[in-house]
Design an enzyme around this catalytic site. Structure first.
Site, short mmCIF file in Angstrom:
data_model
loop_
_atom_site.label_atom_id
_atom_site.label_comp_id
_atom_site.label_asym_id
_atom_site.label_seq_id
_atom_site.Cartn_x
_atom_site.Cartn_y
_atom_site.Cartn_z
N ASP A 29 -6.78 8.72 -15.68
CA ASP A 29 -5.49 8.25 -16.18
C ASP A 29 -5.43 8.53 -17.69
OD1 ASP A 29 -3.30 5.86 -15.08
OD2 ASP A 29 -3.41 6.28 -17.24
N GLN A 90 6.19 0.68 -9.84
CA GLN A 90 5.89 2.12 -9.80
C GLN A 90 6.73 2.86 -10.85
OE1 GLN A 90 6.57 4.04 -5.99
NE2 GLN A 90 5.38 5.84 -6.57
N HIS A 96 0.39 7.29 -5.99
CA HIS A 96 -0.90 7.33 -6.69
C HIS A 96 -1.64 6.03 -6.47
CE1 HIS A 96 2.28 6.05 -9.46
NE2 HIS A 96 1.39 5.27 -10.06
N HIS A 98 -4.49 3.66 -8.07
CA HIS A 98 -5.24 3.36 -9.29
C HIS A 98 -6.63 2.84 -8.90
CE1 HIS A 98 -1.84 3.18 -12.26
NE2 HIS A 98 -1.14 2.85 -11.20
P1 AMP Z 1 2.39 3.37 -12.29
O1 AMP Z 1 2.85 2.52 -13.43
O2 AMP Z 1 1.70 2.62 -11.20
O3 AMP Z 1 3.48 4.28 -11.78
O4 AMP Z 1 1.25 4.32 -12.90
C1 AMP Z 1 1.47 5.53 -13.51
C2 AMP Z 1 0.19 5.88 -14.22
O5 AMP Z 1 0.24 7.25 -14.62
C3 AMP Z 1 -0.05 5.05 -15.48
O6 AMP Z 1 -1.30 4.36 -15.38
C4 AMP Z 1 -0.07 6.10 -16.60
O7 AMP Z 1 -1.00 5.80 -17.60
C5 AMP Z 1 -0.44 7.37 -15.84
N1 AMP Z 1 -0.01 8.60 -16.45
C6 AMP Z 1 1.21 8.88 -16.96
N2 AMP Z 1 1.25 10.15 -17.42
C7 AMP Z 1 0.04 10.69 -17.17
C8 AMP Z 1 -0.55 11.97 -17.42
N3 AMP Z 1 0.13 12.97 -18.00
N4 AMP Z 1 -1.82 12.18 -17.03
C9 AMP Z 1 -2.53 11.18 -16.45
N5 AMP Z 1 -2.03 9.96 -16.19
C10 AMP Z 1 -0.77 9.71 -16.56
#
Ligand code: AMP
Ligand code: ZN
Length: 135
Positions: A29, A90, A96, A98
């Site tokens: 992440d 989300q 995804h 975590h």
């Molecule tokens: P959610 O809030 O459950 O949709 O999680 C989205 C996740 O994607 C968050 O933990 C972000 O930190 C992560 N994220 C966003 N952009 C990127 C990126 N470019 N590369 C890796 N992780 C990312």
């Protein structure tokens, strides 16, 4: 489609790729909640778990199973979380999972600490949910 995770899958934007399988990838992440915060995603764009086909679903959770022992070795306890829908938190509308290493002194609590704890269901409401959800 303007999806950041699709762009990671296609290589359009960089990521710290950890493992790739037929239908899934795993990477760090970019804004970690803890050291070793990992994401596991399907290669194809789907918003919700139930949108995955059987192959994608089993491949995704097989990769979660592979990665969990690595991630769990960091602190010995790991939070697994899926925000399945916008109102569930989300932010990226591509499935995804975590994997977040936890520790006793981190700022996150038990799942009940996410809610105010005031919900009380009547027997008929419980029965209604039971009938709605049982398969
Ligand atoms: P959610 O809030 O459950 O949709 O999680 C989205 C996740 O994607 C968050 O933990 C972000 O930190 C992560 N994220 C966003 N952009 C990127 C990126 N470019 N590369 C890796 N992780 C990312
Ligand atoms: Zn996508």
């Amino acid at each position: 489609m303007d999806c950041i995770f699709c762009k990671i899958v296609s290589g359009e934007i960089p990521a710290k790729l950890l493992k790739e399988t037929d239908h899934s990838i795993s990477f760090l992440d970019a804004f970690p909640l803890a050291k070793g915060h990992v994401l596991v995603i399907p290669k194809n764009h789907h918003q919700k778990i139930q949108d995955l086909n059987e192959n994608e679903n089993s491949d995704l959770f097989s990769l979660v199973h592979t990665m969990i022992s690595k991630v769990d070795s960091i602190s010995g306890s790991t939070l697994l979380a899926v925000h399945n829908g916008k109102d569930a938190g989300q932010e990226v509308s591509h499935v995804h999972v975590h994997l977040v290493p936890r520790s006793a002194d981190d700022s996150a609590g038990a799942i009940h600490s996410m809610f105010d704890g005031t919900l009380k269901l009547s027997d008929s409401e419980i029965e209604e949910m039971y009938n709605k959800l049982k398969i």
